[in-house]
Scaffold this active site. Structure first.
Site, short mmCIF file in Angstrom:
data_model
loop_
_atom_site.label_atom_id
_atom_site.label_comp_id
_atom_site.label_asym_id
_atom_site.label_seq_id
_atom_site.Cartn_x
_atom_site.Cartn_y
_atom_site.Cartn_z
N LYS A 34 -59.81 11.70 23.50
CA LYS A 34 -60.26 10.41 22.99
C LYS A 34 -59.15 9.36 22.87
O LYS A 34 -59.40 8.18 23.07
CB LYS A 34 -60.94 10.58 21.62
CG LYS A 34 -62.36 11.12 21.72
CD LYS A 34 -63.02 11.13 20.36
CE LYS A 34 -64.50 11.43 20.49
NZ LYS A 34 -65.19 11.42 19.20
N GLY A 83 -61.75 11.90 4.78
CA GLY A 83 -61.42 12.17 6.18
C GLY A 83 -60.92 10.94 6.90
O GLY A 83 -61.40 9.82 6.67
N ALA A 84 -59.92 11.15 7.77
CA ALA A 84 -59.34 10.04 8.54
C ALA A 84 -58.96 10.54 9.93
O ALA A 84 -57.97 10.09 10.52
CB ALA A 84 -58.14 9.48 7.81
N GLY A 85 -59.74 11.48 10.45
CA GLY A 85 -59.54 11.94 11.82
C GLY A 85 -60.36 11.07 12.76
O GLY A 85 -60.61 9.88 12.45
N TYR A 126 -73.06 18.68 11.55
CA TYR A 126 -74.48 18.93 11.88
C TYR A 126 -74.78 20.39 12.18
O TYR A 126 -75.91 20.75 12.47
CB TYR A 126 -74.94 18.03 13.03
CG TYR A 126 -74.01 18.05 14.21
CD1 TYR A 126 -74.09 19.02 15.19
CD2 TYR A 126 -73.03 17.06 14.33
CE1 TYR A 126 -73.22 19.03 16.25
CE2 TYR A 126 -72.15 17.07 15.39
CZ TYR A 126 -72.25 18.05 16.35
OH TYR A 126 -71.37 18.06 17.39
P1 NAD Z 1 -60.33 15.59 13.29
O1 NAD Z 1 -59.66 16.89 13.54
O2 NAD Z 1 -59.94 14.40 14.06
O3 NAD Z 1 -60.13 15.21 11.71
C1 NAD Z 1 -60.29 16.19 10.71
C2 NAD Z 1 -60.27 15.55 9.31
O4 NAD Z 1 -60.65 16.55 8.37
C3 NAD Z 1 -58.92 15.04 8.85
O5 NAD Z 1 -59.09 13.90 8.04
C4 NAD Z 1 -58.38 16.20 8.02
O6 NAD Z 1 -57.44 15.77 7.04
C5 NAD Z 1 -59.65 16.69 7.37
N1 NAD Z 1 -59.61 18.09 6.96
C6 NAD Z 1 -59.54 19.18 7.76
N2 NAD Z 1 -59.56 20.31 7.03
C7 NAD Z 1 -59.62 19.92 5.73
C8 NAD Z 1 -59.67 20.62 4.48
N3 NAD Z 1 -59.64 21.96 4.43
N4 NAD Z 1 -59.74 19.91 3.35
C9 NAD Z 1 -59.76 18.55 3.39
N5 NAD Z 1 -59.75 17.84 4.53
C10 NAD Z 1 -59.67 18.52 5.68
O7 NAD Z 1 -61.87 15.90 13.42
P2 NAD Z 1 -63.07 14.85 13.73
O8 NAD Z 1 -63.25 14.75 15.18
O9 NAD Z 1 -62.85 13.62 12.92
O10 NAD Z 1 -64.32 15.67 13.15
C11 NAD Z 1 -64.50 15.84 11.76
C12 NAD Z 1 -65.92 16.29 11.46
O11 NAD Z 1 -66.85 15.30 11.89
C13 NAD Z 1 -66.31 17.57 12.20
O12 NAD Z 1 -67.12 18.33 11.33
C14 NAD Z 1 -67.13 17.10 13.37
O13 NAD Z 1 -68.12 18.04 13.77
C15 NAD Z 1 -67.80 15.88 12.77
N6 NAD Z 1 -68.16 14.87 13.78
C16 NAD Z 1 -69.46 14.48 13.81
C17 NAD Z 1 -69.87 13.50 14.72
C18 NAD Z 1 -71.30 13.09 14.73
O14 NAD Z 1 -71.70 12.34 15.63
N7 NAD Z 1 -72.09 13.52 13.77
C19 NAD Z 1 -68.94 12.92 15.59
C20 NAD Z 1 -67.61 13.34 15.52
C21 NAD Z 1 -67.24 14.32 14.61
#
Ligand code: NAD
EC number: 1.1.1.25
Length: 292
Positions: free
Chosen positions: A73, A133-135, A236
């Site tokens: 991404k 969250g800030a990923g 989800y």
């Molecule tokens: P990422 O790896 O980019 O970010 C992960 C985030 O989670 C970070 O902010 C990290 O600090 C936090 N984190 C991880 N483990 C943690 C813990 N034990 N305690 C506290 N914070 C924690 O991941 P992403 O791509 O941002 O995905 C995050 C979630 O969102 C996933 O569950 C993913 O399935 C979901 N997601 C959903 C959609 C959708 O369309 N519904 C789209 C993208 C991602």
């Protein structure tokens, strides 16, 4: 689907790894078939080292575009010609559109999140959101919410490798939008509780609640939630996360998993490629009946 494919079929890709579990091929191909559009959507295993060739293929094969997911991404950006403003602010792209060899990058995760709330007749513009969250997901949600007019966002993150990204998100939102963003650490539980208590919506965009953390939630006490707060988990799978169970126990009316966001980010990309609206209710039925 084979009946639809002929010499004129236009290809759209999905470039990520691992990606075979994705729901996007099912969503888009069913939507093309339903509308009688001559497109096909295929998933490709693409890691960072194959990205340059994969982007060349978009031009060479005259593909209409592609979705992009992890781990590409951010890494895809230098290969593109243009970026839409939200993608630029996020520093990430999940959709590429090919207009006669000019590749533009978009991010539709944030718009998908906002649209999924609109689908439920919920309007958070002018309101306050607490976001953990800030990923990738958290960044897209925060940036789009701020661009769309959410008044305040309190961003919580652990002091982990995403902390710098959380700082960057707060800085960009405060500089480039009218939204007021603040950064907080998840370790300060009392601050976390009081920001949630003061918010119209709490959204968890961390991976907590999905495998291998499916038995965990950042909010344990149902007493933290008013009945009229919106609780939104971007996870989800499972369909009902631990966080959602806590919210349900608190009697919260509006409790959501991330499926609505999956659907609407796809619908947004579909529109960018085809110019047509995805038959969202038809795809919603297919998507929501799959029990994962
Ligand atoms: P990422 O790896 O980019 O970010 C992960 C985030 O989670 C970070 O902010 C990290 O600090 C936090 N984190 C991880 N483990 C943690 C813990 N034990 N305690 C506290 N914070 C924690 O991941 P992403 O791509 O941002 O995905 C995050 C979630 O969102 C996933 O569950 C993913 O399935 C979901 N997601 C959903 C959609 C959708 O369309 N519904 C789209 C993208 C991602």
């Amino acid at each position: 689907m084979t009946e639809r494919i002929d010499g004129h079929t236009i290809l759209i890709g999905l470039m990520a790894y691992p990606i075979r579990h994705s729901m996007s091929p099912m969503m888009h191909n069913n939507a093309f078939a339903k509308l009688g559009l001559n497109y096909a959507y295929l998933a490709f295993d693409i890691t960072n080292d194959k990205l340059s060739d994969a982007v060349k293929a978009i031009r060479t094969l005259d593909m209409r575009g592609s979705n992009v997911s992890m781990p590409n991404k951010q890494k895809i950006i230098p290969y593109l010609d243009k970026l839409d403003p939200a993608a630029k602010l996020c520093g990430a792209v999940n959709t590429i559109v090919n207009d006669d060899g000019i590749l533009t990058g978009y991010t539709t995760d944030g718009t998908g999140f906002m649209k999924s709330l609109e689908d439920e007749n919920l309007d958070i513009r002018g309101k306050k959101m607490t976001l953990s969250g800030a990923g990738g997901a958290g960044t897209a949600i925060a940036v789009q919410a701020a661009l769309d007019g959410v008044a305040e966002i309190s961003i919580f993150n652990a002091k982990d490798k995403f902390w710098d990204n959380a700082e960057r998100n707060v800085d960009i939102i405060n500089k480039k939008t009218n939204c007021k963003a603040t950064l907080h650490t998840l370790e300060d539980r009392e601050d976390f509780r009081s920001e949630i208590a003061d918010s119209t919506i709490y959204c968890d965009s961390t991976g907590v609640g999905m495998k291998p953390l499916e038995d965990e939630t950042l909010v344990i006490d149902p007493g933290w939630f008013r009945k009229d707060i919106i609780v939104y988990d971007t996870v989800y799978a499972p369909r009902t996360t631990k966080l959602m169970k806590v919210a349900q126990k608190a009697g919260v009316t509006h409790v959501f998993n991330g499926l609505g966001m999956v659907l609407e980010q796809g619908a947004e990309a579909f529109k960018l490629w085809t110019g047509k609206s995805m038959p969202v209710e038809y795809i919603r039925e297919l998507l929501f009946k799959e029990d994962k």
